[in-house]
Design a protein around this motif. Structure first.
Motif, short mmCIF file in Angstrom:
data_model
loop_
_atom_site.label_atom_id
_atom_site.label_comp_id
_atom_site.label_asym_id
_atom_site.label_seq_id
_atom_site.Cartn_x
_atom_site.Cartn_y
_atom_site.Cartn_z
N LYS A 1 42.43 37.92 32.24
CA LYS A 1 41.08 37.48 32.32
C LYS A 1 40.86 38.05 33.90
O LYS A 1 41.35 37.23 34.70
CB LYS A 1 40.65 36.30 32.23
CG LYS A 1 40.61 35.99 30.47
CD LYS A 1 39.89 34.62 30.29
CE LYS A 1 40.19 34.44 28.70
NZ LYS A 1 39.56 32.98 28.65
N VAL B 1 37.75 38.75 36.58
CA VAL B 1 36.39 38.90 37.17
C VAL B 1 36.33 39.60 38.42
O VAL B 1 36.92 39.24 39.50
CB VAL B 1 35.69 37.42 37.14
CG1 VAL B 1 34.34 37.37 37.82
CG2 VAL B 1 35.84 36.53 35.94
N PRO C 1 38.90 32.89 34.62
CA PRO C 1 39.72 33.90 34.90
C PRO C 1 41.01 34.00 35.58
O PRO C 1 41.31 32.46 36.08
CB PRO C 1 38.88 34.58 36.02
CG PRO C 1 38.09 33.62 36.46
CD PRO C 1 37.81 32.57 35.36
#
Ligand code: ADP
Length: 480
Positions: A2, A4, A133
């Motif tokens: 994940k 960002v 994240p």
């Protein structure tokens, strides 16, 4: 993973320069590789009016502590493709403006407030939307406090918001340097307003904070990674960069071949490839026409696309005005920014309107036409972290003439130094050396067979994001 990204620009929603292209291509390639990617940007007027953003939905109402006050904002989100979400931090007072950073003469007075609000909001959005994240990847000074705000937010709420933080410096000349009073807006502990924190010669330096507090710092070419550790190119932050004992990593940007590809480009009047250059001739004619020149002109056509700022070496170009006035050549410039530089180019155009053309706007379609239609692309930068246009030129069969700095060194091979591998003409970042380079371009242009070889070598070079994406993947997994 994940991931960002926090950045001030992302193509195609907001772009003033290479930062947008890079964040756009990197996030999109990462999404294609199966990562779950979010990009957080300010809700600029231009971004908000993009058709994708018109479909966005409001996710959150924020209340951000800014010094003594609380300032509210909205977080909106949309998803342009699988695995990719774009979050907009909205507050009209800050971002509903025609330009992102200033009015062309001066930066906006409230930039510190605008971007501290932005970085804090990004972190609050990560927390409240529970994005969890693995990596938070901040870009440039506008987002560089995010790693610090993350750590303080984690401490305050007893959470882990991101496992690792990365800061990429796209240009160390822009640091977010503000008067000391701005520190109050960060609500960070007072001891961080010191030499070991954001303080920089009595002012507050946002980029410095990011360099000190991100888990890993990177920049956009190996050469620039070395340069910013020197006083010549470090813009006063060389010492801070050097203080990062594990060093700074230089990963060269790639080219978004979905956007920049002469075989598929719909912004140009004809498509072409290294095997069939007929379409390039059509683009050349179209470019001559747009500039108001005789479309039959057969001498060398020089193109420039850049932000009009000192960095881009327009002084060196203007010191060589004799060349453009005397030689049988044409010069087309697309550039916006500093009005003084624009006025000086305009003067040159007035001296020879049949040879020099300036379009002082941001014009995506014309930037493609210049890359496709020119014979040479001129980029006499005084410094250049990576540079994208020299790669675009090569892909479009336009031979670059570039100064020997930063990423330009990593992406252009000089034809006289390496006769069998050369892809362009390089010079030192001074007017005299540029003059010699321009003269060399006349010789090359007169020798059609060699010119075409150089052209084709550039077109066949792989500048895609594949390599760069793998580089970032390794960086992330090493960091984790
Ligand atoms: P920088 O990031 O320093 O501006 P780069 O070469 O890395 O320089 O990237 C510049 C990007 O901005 C390129 O995509 C270029 O085509 C684009 N660009 C710069 N000026 C203009 C303009 N006036 N109109 C359209 N695109 C522009």
């Amino acid at each position: 993973m994940k991931i960002v990204h926090i950045a001030s620009e992302v193509f195609p929603y907001m772009k003033t320069g290479g930062l947008a292209d890079v964040v756009g291509a990197l996030s999109s390639t990462q999404a294609d590789s199966g990562h779950e990617v979010s990009v957080i940007i300010p809700g600029y007027r231009l971004a908000m009016s993009h058709p994708d953003a018109l479909q966005s939905e409001r996710r959150l109402r924020l209340k951000i502590e800014m010094g003594e006050k609380f300032i509210s904002g909205d977080v909106r989100v949309f998803s342009p493709k699988r695995n990719l979400s774009i979050y907009l931090i909205c507050r009209d007072e800050f971002f509903d403006r025609r330009n992102p950073y200033g009015n062309g003469e001066r930066d906006y007075e409230d930039n510190a407030e605008r971007f501290i609000f932005f970085a804090k909001s990004a972190v609050e959005a990560i927390r409240l939307l529970d994005l969890q994240p693995d990596i938070v990847h901040s870009h440039d000074w506008q987002a560089s406090l995010a790693p610090i705000f993350l750590r303080f937010s984690e401490r305050r709420y007893g959470l882990t918001l991101a496992i690792k933080t990365i800061l990429t410096i796209h240009n160390i000349a822009y640091q977010g340097l503000f008067p000391s009073a701005v520190f109050e807006l960060t609500n960070l502990p007072r001891e961080l307003n010191s030499v070991d924190g954001l303080e920089y010669y009595g002012q507050v330096n946002l980029l410095k904070g990011g360099i000190l507090f991100a888990d890993q710092v990177t920049t956009v070419s190996p050469r620039y990674a070395k340069e910013i550790q020197t006083t010549e190119f470090g813009f006063g932050l060389d010492g801070v960069v050097l203080s990062r004992s594990e060093g700074i990593i230089g990963l060269i940007n790639g080219v978004d071949t979905q956007v920049w590809n002469p075989k598929t480009d719909t912004l140009i009047p004809a498509r072409f490839s290294s095997n069939d250059l007929k379409g390039k001739a059509t683009c050349r004619t179209a470019l001559l026409r747009v500039a108001g020149f005789n479309p039959q002109f057969t001498g060398p056509l020089y193109g420039i696309v850049c932000r009009l700022v000192e960095q881009k070496g327009m002084d060196l170009l203007l010191e060589n005005e004799e060349f453009f006035l005397k030689q049988n050549c044409r010069l087309v410039i697309l550039g916006s920014g500093d009005q003084k530089i624009e006025a000086r180019i305009r003067e040159l155009q007035n001296q020879a309107p049949d040879k020099v053309f300036l379009n002082p706007k941001l014009d995506e379609a014309m930037s493609h036409l210049i890359e496709a239609g020119s014979d040479f692309f001129v980029m006499p930068s005084l410094f250049e972290p990576c540079g994208l246009n020299q790669m675009y030129s090569q892909i479009y069969g336009t031979v670059p003439i570039v100064s020997r700095v930063g990423g330009l060194v990593d992406t252009v091979i000089d034809i006289d130094e390496y006769a069998t591998r050369g892809t362009g003409i390089t010079h030192e970042p001074n007017a005299e050396s540029l003059r010699a380079a321009l003269k060399r371009s006349l010789v090359l242009f007169a020798d059609k067979a060699t010119y075409q070889e150089v052209q084709k070598r550039g077109m066949q070079t792989d500048f895609s994001w594949k390599k760069a994406t793998l580089g970032y993947e390794k960086l992330y997994s090493d960091a984790l």
